[in-house]
Design an enzyme around this catalytic site. Structure first.
Site, PDB file in Angstrom:
ATOM      1  N   ALA A   1       0.839  -1.206   0.000  1.00  0.00           N
ATOM      2  CA  ALA A   1       0.000   0.000   0.000  1.00  0.00           C
ATOM      3  C   ALA A   1       0.868   1.248   0.000  1.00  0.00           C
ATOM      4  O   ALA A   1       1.366   1.686   1.039  1.00  0.00           O
ATOM      5  CB  ALA A   1      -0.939  -0.008   1.201  1.00  0.00           C
TER       6      ALA A   1
ATOM      7  N   TYR B   1      13.550   5.140   0.327  1.00  0.00           N
ATOM      8  CA  TYR B   1      14.721   4.613  -0.360  1.00  0.00           C
ATOM      9  C   TYR B   1      14.577   3.112  -0.586  1.00  0.00           C
ATOM     10  O   TYR B   1      15.051   2.582  -1.596  1.00  0.00           O
ATOM     11  CB  TYR B   1      15.977   4.970   0.434  1.00  0.00           C
ATOM     12  CG  TYR B   1      15.974   6.443   0.774  1.00  0.00           C
ATOM     13  CD1 TYR B   1      16.233   7.397  -0.214  1.00  0.00           C
ATOM     14  CD2 TYR B   1      15.635   6.888   2.049  1.00  0.00           C
ATOM     15  CE1 TYR B   1      16.178   8.752   0.064  1.00  0.00           C
ATOM     16  CE2 TYR B   1      15.579   8.246   2.337  1.00  0.00           C
ATOM     17  CZ  TYR B   1      15.844   9.165   1.342  1.00  0.00           C
ATOM     18  OH  TYR B   1      15.761  10.509   1.627  1.00  0.00           O
TER      19      TYR B   1
ATOM     20  N   GLU C   1       9.588  -3.981 -10.049  1.00  0.00           N
ATOM     21  CA  GLU C   1       8.165  -3.786 -10.314  1.00  0.00           C
ATOM     22  C   GLU C   1       7.945  -3.350 -11.761  1.00  0.00           C
ATOM     23  O   GLU C   1       7.045  -3.856 -12.455  1.00  0.00           O
ATOM     24  CB  GLU C   1       7.590  -2.735  -9.366  1.00  0.00           C
ATOM     25  CG  GLU C   1       6.117  -2.445  -9.615  1.00  0.00           C
ATOM     26  CD  GLU C   1       5.550  -1.370  -8.705  1.00  0.00           C
ATOM     27  OE1 GLU C   1       4.393  -0.958  -8.926  1.00  0.00           O
ATOM     28  OE2 GLU C   1       6.258  -0.935  -7.784  1.00  0.00           O
TER      29      GLU C   1
ATOM     30  N   HIS D   1     -10.565  -8.016 -35.281  1.00  0.00           N
ATOM     31  CA  HIS D   1     -11.716  -8.811 -34.834  1.00  0.00           C
ATOM     32  C   HIS D   1     -13.043  -8.168 -35.251  1.00  0.00           C
ATOM     33  O   HIS D   1     -14.100  -8.789 -35.095  1.00  0.00           O
ATOM     34  CB  HIS D   1     -11.713  -8.970 -33.311  1.00  0.00           C
ATOM     35  CG  HIS D   1     -10.774 -10.004 -32.793  1.00  0.00           C
ATOM     36  ND1 HIS D   1      -9.410  -9.857 -32.797  1.00  0.00           N
ATOM     37  CD2 HIS D   1     -11.019 -11.223 -32.214  1.00  0.00           C
ATOM     38  CE1 HIS D   1      -8.846 -10.917 -32.242  1.00  0.00           C
ATOM     39  NE2 HIS D   1      -9.787 -11.761 -31.894  1.00  0.00           N
ATOM     40  N   GLY D   2     -13.001  -6.916 -35.708  1.00  0.00           N
ATOM     41  CA  GLY D   2     -14.243  -6.233 -36.037  1.00  0.00           C
ATOM     42  C   GLY D   2     -15.110  -6.051 -34.799  1.00  0.00           C
ATOM     43  O   GLY D   2     -14.608  -5.856 -33.690  1.00  0.00           O
TER      44      GLY D   2
END
Length: 385
Positions: A125, A239, A248, A344-345
């Protein structure tokens, strides 16, 4: 071109993982998509497969393999099948490095066996409402109690992947005010037990994509965090965060490449089956040229992803190199997936087709882990600009 990044052990893992996905994920993925998250029990199956313990030391129940190559294969195989493993990716890619690098022997003993078995799922978080990429501007605080036994945590976080199912969350909070010389000073990291009094989960966020990933808002009201759950040294959290950002960003770059590769596969299969004006869509020159251009971009992204992977495993991937890989591969994936959806339309706009989900899932890659604009700032600074 021949790839040299994976060996026989990696390919054996790929076969096992592909069979697992076909048996355990594909049949129920529609249910997960509708529910907006994977069931918590699924993480126990991933633990049984061994994916949570690959890089955990053997003494704590892991395999002790210091490599991200098995994670890379997970990116490729889940994208290939058009599925995801929910929010479990942050458990290994984001949370584990902090435990391994910052945890004391006592903390590792308490945390890692439960980490490997999925008894405790972890999340990270950092982001707060109103701060975004400016981590130094966070307002969440953790004040040490007078008797020195615990910290009192107050504040909120948002966009927390894995936040609904998490049993522990590494929370970034201010333990001291920033200094005039360094506004990054004063942030600390805590391994917070989500069962703590005053800890609450707000909304499970309704996102454009990544529908099976549980993403939540978190709130802390006078949450008592034992001093034994401080990770690393007080006030040095920023840090520590910076040290882990390259891994990440590599993960986002590699995942984007895998999505682009899967998109070409889905589009190729579709245009070979779909018939218009009495011919397959694949027989038209425009289709061939579009897919050929997409394949060339995927080849380039694969080379960047593999080179970054080798550098990461060698401990040599710099912040600027990770930013460059993320910027390039996420932009490639954006272009390739858009073109493949177009082929794919109208069906490409339907969620029952994996290309539509890839299109939605891919969009966040240029935002989280640092926006494309932030990546350009990092690269430019490294260039001396």
């Amino acid at each position: 071109m021949r790839r040299t990044v994976f060996n026989e052990d990696h390919e054996a893992f790929r076969e096992t993982l592909r069979a697992f996905i076909e048996a355990e994920v594909v049949p129920v993925h529609e249910e997960w998509f509708a529910a907006g998250q994977v069931p918590r029990e699924f993480y126990y199956k991933l633990a049984e497969l061994g994916v949570f313990g690959i890089s955990v030391p053997e003494e704590f129940g892991g395999a002790g393999i210091e490599s991200h190559k098995f994670e890379a294969i997970q990116y490729e195989e889940t994208s290939r099948a058009g599925v995801t493993f929910g929010g479990s990716g942050v458990h290994v890619l984001l949370a584990l490095p902090y435990i391994k690098a910052l945890g004391t022997d006592e903390q590792k003993k308490r945390y890692l066996e439960k980490f490997v078995s999925a008894e405790e799922m972890w999340a990270l978080a950092m982001t707060e409402p109103g701060t975004g990429s400016d981590l130094a501007g966070m307002k969440t605080t953790a004040k040490l109690s007078e008797d020195g036994t615990h910290y009192v945590l107050n504040g909120s976080k948002t966009f927390i992947t894995g936040g609904v199912h998490a049993d522990r969350v590494i929370v970034c909070a201010r333990t001291s005010a920033p200094t005039a010389e360094d506004r990054r000073f004063g942030i600390s990291l805590f391994a917070v037990d989500t069962k703590s009094e005053g800890y609450s989960i707000g909304r499970k966020l309704d996102k454009l994509g990544l529908k099976t990933s549980d993403t939540a808002e978190l709130a802390f009201v006078d949450v008592k965090v034992p001093v034994e759950d401080l990770l690393g040294e007080e006030n040095k959290g920023f840090y520590y965060l910076g040290a882990n950002l390259p891994s990440e960003r590599w993960g986002i770059a590699y995942g984007a490449y895998a999505q682009a590769k899967a998109a070409v596969r889905f589009a190729k299969e579709y245009v070979q089956d779909r018939t218009v004006f009495g011919k397959t869509v694949a027989s038209f020159q425009n289709t061939k040229f579009e897919l050929a251009a997409c394949q060339a971009e995927v080849d380039a992204a694969e080379a960047v992803a593999d080179r970054a992977l080798e550098a990461l495993d060698a401990g040599e991937l710099t912040a600027a190199e990770a930013a460059s890989a993320k910027l390039f591969n996420t932009e490639v994936a954006h272009r390739v997936i858009d073109k493949c959806l177009q082929l794919h339309g109208g069906y490409g706009f339907m969620n029952e087709y994996p290309i539509a989900r890839l299109y939605a899932d891919n969009r966040v890659n240029r935002i989280y882990g640092g926006t494309s604009e932030v990546m350009k700032m990092i690269i430019a600074k490294d260039m001396g600009l």
